[in-house]
Scaffold this motif. Structure first.
Motif: not given
Length: 584
Positions: A39, A43, A118-119, A121-122, A146-147, A150, A448, A451
């Motif tokens: 993450a 970012g 990758w959006s 990932l959270p 993690s979000g 990013i 979410t 992202t």
């Protein structure tokens, strides 16, 4: 075996077990650190893309000017932009604008940034860690972190958690699910009202575990408002009865969850149609031209809500012990509860504290079934009454008056104020962890959305699908979005503006004999896919509340309901494909 041999065997087997356990912890730690590092790298190195979409909206005009209708309320349109002027703006500045399409229609523009796959990932990190660590609090916090990494928000408290805690959603969780629900359950625990209701129902309504589960299923049908209201009402009502009849908490939480949103789709005399109709306007389609037309379209499409039908009917079969497709986990839970009386898996962590699963009636106080029935009738009556008069159930009013009636009833019957407040305090402590999990789920859902997970999934699907597979693709897409975000209504807002025009275009290009029926199938696929994802997601409010009100372990509830719910989803996709191939 001699004592020395036994000790030798124990010594020989113990170290590998410890080593395996230690190795497992290091693997989990490595997974967590890898996710957070990914993450951070994303970012700092990946530039987000902007997805700009537009959806036709119904703009009306009266003496006060232009306006739209959203959730039954008039919303003024302050300004309208020409399409040519829109093209001159950067993508980031186009979100929320209303434009004139040049042909007499209007569109609302949405601009959403996303970081590609990758959006996700959270949401993926939170869901996977929920299932692996079995610690929802930690998993949700790591998903949120993690979000934040990013989006390069390194101050997790000020930039991420504080804005969520200051929101009306978080305040609503604290008021409703901590203070009001916790207070009501605490009063019932102190007065013994829930146990009295269970005793009465066992003597008059129930003859065993099956009939108790059927009562739970019937209450789920009765409280067809759906969502959080249904899960709370049914869960709190039926738990004392189900516990007395030795029904596993996995079964009970599934019955409560699987008759919440699915029945709200089928008995849609609630807020759902009014919200959805505003999202499905497509210019040039007569059946979607006005609000009345769209509402009629919604109700005409309900027979095609195959997932909801299969979910509700499958839950009834489960209640009757007649469902051979309940899944290995659900069958094991039922067998454990019937044979051993253990309502939860050994080592599980139920969402309710032990204090709320027992009674602590003061000496000399006689519990009464009316102390359970009257607050429940007040709660239900206020919720249904306000829905009938205002079009929206005032759930907080309902719970507030229910708590007040329960408190007054206890005081009138002789309970001291000190004992009453002790019960309320116990109730608040009993649901505090679940309330925190709900707030973190709200924060993760916001993360979410920011992202762009839903926007990425929509963009990834593209618009070149053959018409025959579109319903299945929409079902899978909305299942994924709702599962990742934990919300069905949020998924509606993302998917319907894409799905409806796409279904119209594909139906016209294929020259179908019954394009409106095809449009209904696609509509039902989005509606039902969103409900499935919301029902099964471990970060959904209904999933969390189903676990909390029934006293189940959250992850056990998620794991055991995945199989029967997914089976219902697969059967629904098959039925839609049959309709498309045979009747369209």
């Amino acid at each position: 075996m001699t004592e020395s041999n036994a000790k030798s065997t124990e010594n020989a087997t113990t170290p590998p077990t410890k080593q395996k356990s230690g190795k497992g912890r290091w693997v989990k730690l490595a997974v967590v650190m890898t996710g957070l590092l990914l993450a951070l790298v994303v970012g700092q190195t990946v530039e987000p893309d902007w997805l700009v979409t537009s959806a036709s909206i119904d703009v009306l005009e009266d003496d006060e000017g232009l306006y739209t209708v959203e959730r039954g309320k008039r919303v003024a349109v302050e300004s309208v932009l020409d399409v040519a002027a829109l093209e001159t703006l950067p993508a980031a500045e186009r979100g929320g604008l209303i434009v004139n399409d040049g042909a007499g229609g209007y569109e609302r523009v949405t601009a959403t940034r996303h970081w590609g796959f990758w959006s996700l990932l959270p949401a993926v990190m939170a869901i996977v860690l929920c299932l692996v660590l079995r610690e929802p609090l930690i998993a949700l916090l790591l998903g949120i972190t993690s979000g934040a990494l990013i989006m390069s928000r390194f101050d997790l408290t000020e930039d991420v958690l504080m804005p969520v805690l200051q929101s009306s959603s978080a305040a609503g969780v604290l008021l409703l699910y901590l203070w009001l629900l916790g207070g009501l359950m605490g009063i019932w625990s102190k007065t013994g009202a829930a146990a009295a209701f269970a005793d009465w129902a066992s003597r008059t309504l129930v003859r065993g575990p099956r009939s108790a589960k059927v009562v739970a299923w019937g209450l789920g049908i009765l409280f067809f408002q759906g969502g959080t209201m249904s899960t709370v009402l049914v869960g709190t009502s039926v738990k004392p009865l189900a516990d007395k009849e030795k029904i596993s908490h996995e079964e009970l939480s599934y019955i409560v969850d699987s008759t919440a949103s699915p029945i709200a789709v089928l008995l849609a005399f609630n807020a759902w149609p009014l919200y959805v109709q505003a999202l499905i306007f497509v210019p040039g389609v007569a059946v979607l031209a006005t609000e009345g037309d769209r509402l009629a379209f919604f109700f005409a499409s309900l027979p095609l809500s195959f997932y909801a039908w299969f979910a509700v009917l499958g839950t009834l079969l489960l209640a009757l012990d007649l469902n051979p497709f309940a899944g290995k986990g659900m069958k094991a839970a039922r067998k454990r509860a019937r044979e051993t009386g253990q309502l939860d898996r050994p080592g599980s962590e139920p969402m309710l504290s032990p204090e709320l699963q027992t009674t602590d009636v003061p000496a000399g106080y006689r519990p009464s079934v009316w102390e359970f029935a009257v607050p429940l009738l007040v709660l239900t009556g206020v919720a249904i009454g306000t829905f009938a008069t205002t079009g929206s159930p005032q759930v907080r009013w309902a719970f507030g008056l229910a708590v007040l009636s329960a408190a007054i009833w206890a005081l009138v019957r002789g309970m001291s104020l000190r004992d009453l407040m002790d019960g309320i305090g116990t109730g608040l402590k009993g649901v505090v962890v679940a309330a925190i999990i709900l707030m973190l789920a709200i924060a993760l859902g916001t993360m979410t959305k920011e992202t762009g997970a839903g926007a990425y999934l929509v963009a990834a699907m593209g618009d070149t699908l053959p018409y025959t597979v579109l319903p299945a693709a929409l079902m899978v897409l909305t299942m994924a979005i709702a599962f990742a975000t934990g919300t069905s209504w949020g998924t509606f807002a993302v998917a319907f503006p894409l799905a409806m025009p796409l279904a119209v275009a594909l139906g016209e290009s294929a020259e179908l004999d019954k394009p409106i029926l095809y449009l209904m199938v696609c509509f039902a696929a989005v509606l039902n896919g969103s409900v499935y994802g919301d029902q099964c997601s471990p970060i959904s409010d209904t999933t969390i509340l189903s676990s909390m009100t029934t006293g189940a372990d959250l992850i056990d509830h998620v794991k055991t309901q995945l199989f029967p719910a997914t089976l219902a989803a697969v059967l629904a996709i098959v039925c839609w494909q049959v309709v498309v191939f045979v009747f369209c």
